[in-house]
Design a protein around this motif. Structure first.
Motif, PDB file in Angstrom:
ATOM      1  N   VAL A  16      46.672  51.226  47.455  1.00 38.91           N
ATOM      2  CA  VAL A  16      44.938  51.899  47.887  1.00 38.91           C
ATOM      3  C   VAL A  16      44.378  51.002  46.546  1.00 38.91           C
ATOM      4  CG1 VAL A  16      44.073  53.794  48.399  1.00 38.91           C
ATOM      5  CG2 VAL A  16      46.023  53.380  49.757  1.00 38.91           C
ATOM      6  N   ILE A  17      44.641  51.218  45.615  1.00 41.40           N
ATOM      7  CA  ILE A  17      43.223  51.305  44.836  1.00 41.40           C
ATOM      8  C   ILE A  17      42.882  49.664  44.537  1.00 41.40           C
ATOM      9  CG2 ILE A  17      42.330  51.681  42.201  1.00 41.40           C
ATOM     10  CD1 ILE A  17      44.519  53.925  42.264  1.00 41.40           C
ATOM     11  N   PHE A  18      44.155  48.570  44.967  1.00 34.49           N
ATOM     12  CA  PHE A  18      44.053  47.747  44.585  1.00 34.49           C
ATOM     13  C   PHE A  18      43.376  47.271  46.342  1.00 34.49           C
ATOM     14  CE2 PHE A  18      46.244  47.182  40.271  1.00 34.49           C
ATOM     15  CZ  PHE A  18      45.523  46.639  40.008  1.00 34.49           C
ATOM     16  N   ALA A  19      43.804  47.319  46.898  1.00 33.98           N
ATOM     17  CA  ALA A  19      43.404  47.125  48.523  1.00 33.98           C
ATOM     18  C   ALA A  19      41.488  47.818  48.455  1.00 33.98           C
ATOM     19  CB  ALA A  19      44.075  47.576  49.274  1.00 33.98           C
ATOM     20  N   ILE A  20      41.018  48.718  48.044  1.00 38.67           N
ATOM     21  CA  ILE A  20      40.010  48.738  48.233  1.00 38.67           C
ATOM     22  C   ILE A  20      38.947  48.357  46.553  1.00 38.67           C
ATOM     23  CG2 ILE A  20      38.255  50.476  48.187  1.00 38.67           C
ATOM     24  CD1 ILE A  20      41.017  52.711  48.846  1.00 38.67           C
ATOM     25  N   THR A  21      39.478  48.293  45.990  1.00 38.02           N
ATOM     26  CA  THR A  21      38.597  47.814  44.630  1.00 38.02           C
ATOM     27  C   THR A  21      38.415  46.374  45.230  1.00 38.02           C
ATOM     28  OG1 THR A  21      40.098  47.455  43.356  1.00 38.02           O
ATOM     29  CG2 THR A  21      39.073  49.641  43.439  1.00 38.02           C
ATOM     30  N   LEU A  22      39.611  45.761  45.017  1.00 35.73           N
ATOM     31  CA  LEU A  22      39.221  44.082  44.647  1.00 35.73           C
ATOM     32  C   LEU A  22      38.308  43.400  46.326  1.00 35.73           C
ATOM     33  CD1 LEU A  22      42.430  42.714  42.954  1.00 35.73           C
ATOM     34  CD2 LEU A  22      41.190  43.754  42.551  1.00 35.73           C
ATOM     35  N   HIS A  23      38.287  44.617  47.391  1.00 36.78           N
ATOM     36  CA  HIS A  23      37.827  44.427  47.716  1.00 36.78           C
ATOM     37  C   HIS A  23      36.404  43.894  47.666  1.00 36.78           C
ATOM     38  CE1 HIS A  23      36.274  44.681  52.812  1.00 36.78           C
ATOM     39  NE2 HIS A  23      35.187  44.726  52.742  1.00 36.78           N
ATOM     40  N   ALA A  25      35.227  43.967  44.512  1.00 37.91           N
ATOM     41  CA  ALA A  25      35.018  42.405  44.005  1.00 37.91           C
ATOM     42  C   ALA A  25      35.238  41.382  44.677  1.00 37.91           C
ATOM     43  CB  ALA A  25      36.295  42.428  43.024  1.00 37.91           C
ATOM     44  N   ALA A  26      35.351  41.080  45.500  1.00 36.16           N
ATOM     45  CA  ALA A  26      35.418  39.936  45.886  1.00 36.16           C
ATOM     46  C   ALA A  26      34.251  39.120  46.535  1.00 36.16           C
ATOM     47  CB  ALA A  26      36.330  39.487  47.359  1.00 36.16           C
ATOM     48  N   HIS A  27      33.941  40.282  47.542  1.00 36.96           N
ATOM     49  CA  HIS A  27      31.604  40.656  47.709  1.00 36.96           C
ATOM     50  C   HIS A  27      31.025  39.685  46.363  1.00 36.96           C
ATOM     51  CE1 HIS A  27      33.088  42.307  52.285  1.00 36.96           C
ATOM     52  NE2 HIS A  27      33.252  42.617  51.582  1.00 36.96           N
ATOM     53  N   GLY A  28      31.314  40.411  45.595  1.00 36.91           N
ATOM     54  CA  GLY A  28      31.166  39.922  43.899  1.00 36.91           C
ATOM     55  C   GLY A  28      30.874  38.329  43.686  1.00 36.91           C
ATOM     56  N   GLY A 102      35.163  39.861  51.601  1.00 36.92           N
ATOM     57  CA  GLY A 102      36.649  41.174  51.294  1.00 36.92           C
ATOM     58  C   GLY A 102      37.699  41.388  52.568  1.00 36.92           C
ATOM     59  N   PRO A 103      37.140  41.298  54.322  1.00 34.70           N
ATOM     60  CA  PRO A 103      38.212  41.065  54.273  1.00 34.70           C
ATOM     61  C   PRO A 103      39.781  39.710  54.090  1.00 34.70           C
ATOM     62  CG  PRO A 103      37.069  41.420  56.199  1.00 34.70           C
ATOM     63  CD  PRO A 103      36.283  40.970  54.305  1.00 34.70           C
ATOM     64  N   VAL A 142      48.252  48.527  54.569  1.00 37.26           N
ATOM     65  CA  VAL A 142      46.926  49.625  53.749  1.00 37.26           C
ATOM     66  C   VAL A 142      45.961  47.996  53.989  1.00 37.26           C
ATOM     67  CG1 VAL A 142      45.388  49.902  51.660  1.00 37.26           C
ATOM     68  CG2 VAL A 142      47.242  51.430  51.911  1.00 37.26           C
ATOM     69  N   ASN A 143      45.982  46.820  53.221  1.00 39.65           N
ATOM     70  CA  ASN A 143      45.239  45.917  52.993  1.00 39.65           C
ATOM     71  C   ASN A 143      45.146  45.196  55.203  1.00 39.65           C
ATOM     72  OD1 ASN A 143      44.750  44.395  50.465  1.00 39.65           O
ATOM     73  ND2 ASN A 143      46.449  45.215  49.945  1.00 39.65           N
ATOM     74  N   CYS A 144      46.563  45.475  55.864  1.00 45.41           N
ATOM     75  CA  CYS A 144      46.046  45.258  57.180  1.00 45.41           C
ATOM     76  C   CYS A 144      45.171  46.111  57.602  1.00 45.41           C
ATOM     77  CB  CYS A 144      47.568  45.133  58.247  1.00 45.41           C
ATOM     78  SG  CYS A 144      48.308  43.962  57.461  1.00 45.41           S
ATOM     79  N   VAL A 145      45.353  47.751  57.598  1.00 37.88           N
ATOM     80  CA  VAL A 145      44.027  48.604  57.901  1.00 37.88           C
ATOM     81  C   VAL A 145      42.770  48.322  57.255  1.00 37.88           C
ATOM     82  CG1 VAL A 145      43.221  50.876  57.672  1.00 37.88           C
ATOM     83  CG2 VAL A 145      45.378  50.214  57.972  1.00 37.88           C
ATOM     84  N   LEU A 146      42.681  47.360  55.899  1.00 37.95           N
ATOM     85  CA  LEU A 146      41.120  47.314  55.446  1.00 37.95           C
ATOM     86  C   LEU A 146      40.176  46.361  56.013  1.00 37.95           C
ATOM     87  CD1 LEU A 146      41.773  48.901  51.720  1.00 37.95           C
ATOM     88  CD2 LEU A 146      39.660  49.884  53.815  1.00 37.95           C
TER      89      LEU A 146
END
Length: 217
Positions: A16-23, A25-28, A102-103, A142-146
């Motif tokens: 969960v933490i990686f799914a949310i935070t790396l999403h 980071a990818a934008h950056g 992000g996605p 979790v990653n599919c949901v996000l």
């Protein structure tokens, strides 16, 4: 019941933490690539989750929702990575790639977790196999949901920004005016059940497609 939820939290925490935070980071990373160094200058382009964790959005809210839903639902967010679209080399065009990053990161992580699940299935049975298997299943879902949630065409979600990038200038400007109302609209859709009705088939389709690539479904 409580013991089961604690076990779920322990297994779900990492994906969960990686799914949310790396999403985020990818934008950056994408923004810097296309000319906006804002996130980089603020030290937000990092694979270190600690740089992106929001106390409420990444920890308190996901844990509370997981507890109150009996482990059947999860929602959270990280500190948004600042992007100055005006500093992109071609703001309207490049906005699409920054938003899609992000996605895209969630899709990549879902594939990685599917690979880990396949590995867990191939490993000889031991005390590590079951936790890895359960963690991988959560990571995929979790990653599919996000990914699906953020691709919804509603500003300020990534899908809304992608739509703004693709629409003709006049329509794009009008559509972008929805952004202040995007989060309230999302909450209404969530609490009325409409969001789940729309998302669930798409999430299941995405998860099963990814699992089928690795021979898991």
């Amino acid at each position: 019941m409580l013991e089961s939820l604690i076990q779920t939290l322990a297994v779900a925490a990492l994906p969960v933490i990686f799914a949310i935070t790396l999403h985020e980071a990818a934008h950056g990373y994408a923004a810097r690539h296309f000319g906006d160094p804002t996130a980089w200058q603020l030290g937000r382009i990092s694979l270190n989750p600690l740089r992106h964790i929001d106390l409420w959005g990444t920890i308190v809210i996901p844990v509370a929702i997981l507890l109150f839903s009996g482990g059947s639902f999860l929602f959270g967010y990280a500190k948004p990575v600042p992007v100055d679209f005006g500093r992109l080399r071609n703001p309207k065009r490049d906005m699409l790639w920054v938003a899609a990053a992000g996605p895209g990161a969630n899709l990549f992580m879902a594939l990685c977790w599917a690979g880990m699940l396949k590995l867990a299935w191939l490993m000889p049975g031991n005390d590590f196999t079951l936790p890895l298997s359960e963690m991988s299943k959560i990571g995929i879902m979790v990653n599919c949901v996000l990914m699906v949630l953020n691709l919804m065409p509603l500003p300020p979600l990534d899908g809304g920004r992608i739509a703004v990038s693709l629409l003709p200038h006049k329509l794009a400007w009008k559509f972008a005016q929805l952004e202040p109302w995007g989060f309230p609209i999302l909450l209404v859709l969530l609490f009325t059940g409409i969001l789940g009705t729309v998302m669930n088939p798409l999430v299941i389709f995405a998860a099963r497609t990814i699992e089928s690539i690795f021979g898991l479904y």
